[in-house]
Design a protein around this motif. Structure first.
Motif, PDB file in Angstrom:
ATOM      1  N   LYS A 206      -9.895  -0.692   2.094  1.00  0.00           N
ATOM      2  CA  LYS A 206      -9.490  -0.790   3.490  1.00  0.00           C
ATOM      3  C   LYS A 206      -8.055  -0.300   3.699  1.00  0.00           C
ATOM      4  O   LYS A 206      -7.747   0.361   4.686  1.00  0.00           O
ATOM      5  CB  LYS A 206      -9.626  -2.239   3.959  1.00  0.00           C
ATOM      6  CG  LYS A 206      -9.353  -2.435   5.442  1.00  0.00           C
ATOM      7  CD  LYS A 206      -9.429  -3.916   5.793  1.00  0.00           C
ATOM      8  CE  LYS A 206     -10.812  -4.483   5.509  1.00  0.00           C
ATOM      9  NZ  LYS A 206     -10.900  -5.907   5.919  1.00  0.00           N
ATOM     10  N   TYR A 207      -7.154  -0.614   2.740  1.00  0.00           N
ATOM     11  CA  TYR A 207      -5.737  -0.309   2.927  1.00  0.00           C
ATOM     12  C   TYR A 207      -5.243   0.820   2.025  1.00  0.00           C
ATOM     13  O   TYR A 207      -4.049   1.122   2.010  1.00  0.00           O
ATOM     14  CB  TYR A 207      -4.885  -1.561   2.660  1.00  0.00           C
ATOM     15  CG  TYR A 207      -5.228  -2.699   3.582  1.00  0.00           C
ATOM     16  CD1 TYR A 207      -4.994  -2.597   4.947  1.00  0.00           C
ATOM     17  CD2 TYR A 207      -5.808  -3.869   3.086  1.00  0.00           C
ATOM     18  CE1 TYR A 207      -5.306  -3.635   5.801  1.00  0.00           C
ATOM     19  CE2 TYR A 207      -6.140  -4.913   3.928  1.00  0.00           C
ATOM     20  CZ  TYR A 207      -5.887  -4.798   5.291  1.00  0.00           C
ATOM     21  OH  TYR A 207      -6.210  -5.821   6.139  1.00  0.00           O
ATOM     22  N   GLY A 208      -6.149   1.434   1.257  1.00  0.00           N
ATOM     23  CA  GLY A 208      -5.748   2.558   0.424  1.00  0.00           C
ATOM     24  C   GLY A 208      -5.623   3.843   1.246  1.00  0.00           C
ATOM     25  O   GLY A 208      -5.941   3.906   2.438  1.00  0.00           O
ATOM     26  N   GLY A 209      -5.175   4.911   0.592  1.00  0.00           N
ATOM     27  CA  GLY A 209      -5.039   6.199   1.272  1.00  0.00           C
ATOM     28  C   GLY A 209      -3.734   6.291   2.052  1.00  0.00           C
ATOM     29  O   GLY A 209      -2.765   5.570   1.812  1.00  0.00           O
ATOM     30  N   ALA A 210      -3.714   7.160   3.018  1.00  0.00           N
ATOM     31  CA  ALA A 210      -2.489   7.410   3.794  1.00  0.00           C
ATOM     32  C   ALA A 210      -2.215   6.242   4.727  1.00  0.00           C
ATOM     33  O   ALA A 210      -3.128   5.583   5.231  1.00  0.00           O
ATOM     34  CB  ALA A 210      -2.634   8.697   4.588  1.00  0.00           C
TER      35      ALA A 210
ATOM     36  N   ASP B 273      -4.680   0.584  -5.833  1.00  0.00           N
ATOM     37  CA  ASP B 273      -5.001   1.583  -4.814  1.00  0.00           C
ATOM     38  C   ASP B 273      -3.810   2.521  -4.631  1.00  0.00           C
ATOM     39  O   ASP B 273      -2.758   2.331  -5.233  1.00  0.00           O
ATOM     40  CB  ASP B 273      -5.386   0.898  -3.488  1.00  0.00           C
ATOM     41  CG  ASP B 273      -4.260   0.057  -2.912  1.00  0.00           C
ATOM     42  OD1 ASP B 273      -3.126   0.570  -2.804  1.00  0.00           O
ATOM     43  OD2 ASP B 273      -4.498  -1.122  -2.564  1.00  0.00           O
ATOM     44  N   ASN B 274      -3.983   3.521  -3.788  1.00  0.00           N
ATOM     45  CA  ASN B 274      -2.898   4.485  -3.526  1.00  0.00           C
ATOM     46  C   ASN B 274      -2.402   4.374  -2.094  1.00  0.00           C
ATOM     47  O   ASN B 274      -1.990   5.349  -1.480  1.00  0.00           O
ATOM     48  CB  ASN B 274      -3.385   5.912  -3.795  1.00  0.00           C
ATOM     49  CG  ASN B 274      -4.532   6.303  -2.876  1.00  0.00           C
ATOM     50  OD1 ASN B 274      -5.250   5.445  -2.357  1.00  0.00           O
ATOM     51  ND2 ASN B 274      -4.713   7.610  -2.669  1.00  0.00           N
ATOM     52  N   GLY B 275      -2.452   3.147  -1.550  1.00  0.00           N
ATOM     53  CA  GLY B 275      -2.006   2.927  -0.186  1.00  0.00           C
ATOM     54  C   GLY B 275      -0.500   2.748  -0.094  1.00  0.00           C
ATOM     55  O   GLY B 275       0.247   2.942  -1.060  1.00  0.00           O
TER      56      GLY B 275
ATOM     57  N   ARG C  40       3.236   4.072  -5.778  1.00  0.00           N
ATOM     58  CA  ARG C  40       2.356   4.513  -4.688  1.00  0.00           C
ATOM     59  C   ARG C  40       1.141   3.601  -4.663  1.00  0.00           C
ATOM     60  O   ARG C  40       0.184   3.783  -5.397  1.00  0.00           O
ATOM     61  CB  ARG C  40       1.920   5.965  -4.900  1.00  0.00           C
ATOM     62  CG  ARG C  40       1.212   6.573  -3.695  1.00  0.00           C
ATOM     63  CD  ARG C  40       2.183   6.724  -2.542  1.00  0.00           C
ATOM     64  NE  ARG C  40       1.519   7.092  -1.302  1.00  0.00           N
ATOM     65  CZ  ARG C  40       2.139   7.258  -0.160  1.00  0.00           C
ATOM     66  NH1 ARG C  40       3.452   7.083  -0.097  1.00  0.00           N
ATOM     67  NH2 ARG C  40       1.498   7.578   0.936  1.00  0.00           N
ATOM     68  N   GLY C  41       1.181   2.559  -3.857  1.00  0.00           N
ATOM     69  CA  GLY C  41       0.030   1.694  -3.749  1.00  0.00           C
ATOM     70  C   GLY C  41       0.344   0.248  -4.129  1.00  0.00           C
ATOM     71  O   GLY C  41       1.487  -0.140  -4.339  1.00  0.00           O
ATOM     72  N   LEU C  42      -0.722  -0.527  -4.215  1.00  0.00           N
ATOM     73  CA  LEU C  42      -0.634  -1.954  -4.526  1.00  0.00           C
ATOM     74  C   LEU C  42      -1.595  -2.258  -5.668  1.00  0.00           C
ATOM     75  O   LEU C  42      -2.708  -1.724  -5.719  1.00  0.00           O
ATOM     76  CB  LEU C  42      -1.002  -2.795  -3.293  1.00  0.00           C
ATOM     77  CG  LEU C  42      -0.981  -4.320  -3.464  1.00  0.00           C
ATOM     78  CD1 LEU C  42       0.448  -4.820  -3.608  1.00  0.00           C
ATOM     79  CD2 LEU C  42      -1.675  -4.992  -2.270  1.00  0.00           C
ATOM     80  N   ARG C  43      -1.165  -3.145  -6.554  1.00  0.00           N
ATOM     81  CA  ARG C  43      -2.036  -3.542  -7.664  1.00  0.00           C
ATOM     82  C   ARG C  43      -2.236  -5.050  -7.623  1.00  0.00           C
ATOM     83  O   ARG C  43      -1.273  -5.819  -7.545  1.00  0.00           O
ATOM     84  CB  ARG C  43      -1.428  -3.149  -9.000  1.00  0.00           C
ATOM     85  CG  ARG C  43      -2.329  -3.504 -10.200  1.00  0.00           C
ATOM     86  CD  ARG C  43      -1.719  -3.058 -11.509  1.00  0.00           C
ATOM     87  NE  ARG C  43      -0.512  -3.827 -11.803  1.00  0.00           N
ATOM     88  CZ  ARG C  43       0.342  -3.508 -12.777  1.00  0.00           C
ATOM     89  NH1 ARG C  43       0.131  -2.409 -13.507  1.00  0.00           N
ATOM     90  NH2 ARG C  43       1.408  -4.245 -12.994  1.00  0.00           N
TER      91      ARG C  43
END
Length: 481
Positions: free
Chosen positions: A363-367, A406-408, A458-461
């Motif tokens: 849901k929160y990944g990507g740009a 993710d890469n969000g 870049r993102g959250l783990r």
């Protein structure tokens, strides 16, 4: 006001007194054995000495005659050896004294031979004597022995000393019990005071902890840990209550206004209003259902169904469910599983926790929204990793970690510590009730694990750590969700 209990009502006092009584009993037994052994050894020595002297005098009489015997007796009485304690008596056939330093009281014929105790008059005093008695060939009686007066005095001295030692030990036991009780009471008073303040509603109170690692210090730390947990739960309850009231007030007010306005509208408008109201009521039902699920997990009832779980098979099944969803949107889900890690728990709950984390990552990944508005498009990339790891990465207990990256755009640093709070949403512009991560946190705690969130470049783990188990041949591995 706390009333002070009587000393004998204290467990510490009774315990110390019991051990003191046991110590006194042990000392009495030891002193009694010492007394009996000492007196017995002394009497045996006296008996052997009396028999030796008696035999020597009898042999002397047989060899040299009656006159030499009397002469030898006089020599014994005048040689100065044991003159204050020795007893020597030569009596005729009727028990009348012929020569010696003592007489039998009352004067009588001795009928019992061998070692015996007699009352004798010696140096003007009537004393007890332990003598060896024999009959000479001419019918006369010869008795040789020792005055027991000194031995009796020594026995009385040992007895008084033993009694004094026993009384002293008993008094010291009582004093020690009182001191021990006071020490324990002082250590326990801090716990009672803290518990009373907590019971009065001050959940911030903690038991003072000293630098000593004794039993009370360990107990105080455990109690403080329990109070920390209790305060956290109470804060959570207050927060949930306030949040539920706030979240319910707005939709209930909106529903009430819509229903009031619908009274004045036509059937078509009323049908539309009822449809919207039904949808909002369903949303409220979802919120309450999720809250009930979290409460059920936190109750710990699911532990009864715990079993060994193949974590590899679990995450593979969850990944296979979400992979088509990412493929349709142009994203990618990569899976990296090392070995066959195992954990003890409920497969359905753990699968739900992993699914929640994957759902958030998708849901929160990507740009980010700002990047999307600027025309920068980036597909969602999610990495699901499972491997063996220590609880703190480089130290602590062994276990299994599940990583969802993710890469969000990630989240604010201040929001990382609040991610698992009920109804908390890091991004207010997104839909949701803020209960998904709270549910994950409850499931992980139920399994004795840890849940952590970390911002990447870049993102959250998200990291789930579960303690390891040793699986024997008799344990069935639960691989199906």
């Amino acid at each position: 006001m706390t009333t002070r209990a009587k000393p004998w009502s204290s467990t510490a006092f009774r315990l110390a007194l019991n051990y003191g009584g046991l110590l006194v009993l042990t000392m009495v037994v030891v002193l009694a054995v010492f007394y009996v052994q000492t007196v017995g050894a002394l009497r045996a020595r006296q008996d052997r000495q009396a028999e030796t002297h008696l035999k020597r005098l009898i042999d002397h009489a047989d060899r040299y005659g009656q006159d030499e015997l009397e002469k030898e007796i006089r020599q014994m009485l005048q040689d100065g050896v044991n003159s204050d304690t020795e007893i020597v008596m030569l009596m005729d056939t009727h028990g009348l004294p012929i020569i010696g330093n003592a007489t039998v009281v009352p004067l009588r014929r001795l009928t019992a031979l061998g070692i015996r105790e007699l009352k004798v008059r010696r140096a003007g005093r009537i004393v007890s004597g332990r003598v060896a008695v024999a009959v000479l060939p001419n019918g006369q009686y010869l008795a040789v022995g020792t005055d027991l007066q000194l031995q009796h005095e020594m026995e009385e001295l040992v007895g008084r000393a033993s009694l004094l030692a026993a009384v002293t030990a008993l008094v010291m036991s009582l004093i020690g019990a009182v001191i021990f009780r006071r020490i324990v009471d002082e250590r326990a008073a801090a716990i009672r005071t803290t518990m009373a303040r907590v019971a009065a509603g001050d959940l911030r109170q903690r038991v003072p902890v000293t630098g000593r690692d004794d039993e009370f210090t360990l107990l105080n730390r455990d109690i403080n840990g329990m109070l920390d947990r209790l305060e956290s739960l109470m804060d959570g309850i207050r927060h949930v209550s306030n949040t539920i009231a706030h979240n319910l007030r707005t939709p209930l007010t909106r529903i009430t206004l819509q229903l009031r306005n619908a009274r004045q509208q036509g059937p078509q408008v009323q049908a539309q209003v009822l449809s919207r109201v039904a949808q909002e009521v369903e949303e409220l039902g979802v919120v309450f259902e999720k809250l009930l699920q979290i409460a059920e997990v936190e109750s710990g009832a699911s532990r009864a169904h715990f079993g060994a779980i193949d974590v590899r098979a679990l995450v593979v099944d969850v990944a296979e469910f979400y992979e088509p969803l990412l493929d349709e949107s142009g994203g990618e889900l990569r899976l990296d599983v090392e070995d066959h890690p195992q954990a003890l728990g409920d497969g359905d709950l753990l699968a739900s926790a992993v699914a929640n984390l994957l759902d958030n990552a998708i849901k929160y990944g990507g740009a980010s929204d700002s990047e999307a508005q600027a025309g920068q498009h980036r597909s969602v990339q999610v990495l699901l990793t499972v491997r063996s790891a220590l609880v703190d990465g480089v130290r602590g207990a062994p276990g299994t970690e599940i990583l969802v990256s993710d890469n969000g755009p990630g989240v604010d640093a201040q929001a990382l510590q609040q991610m698992t709070r009920r109804f908390f949403r890091a991004r207010k512009d997104r839909s949701g009730h803020g209960l998904g991560l709270a549910s994950v946190h409850a499931i992980v705690q139920l399994h004795g694990g840890k849940l952590e969130f970390t911002n990447l470049p870049r993102g959250l783990r998200a990291r789930i750590w579960l303690p390891a188990i040793e699986v024997s041949a008799s344990v069935n591995i639960v691989s199906n969700i």
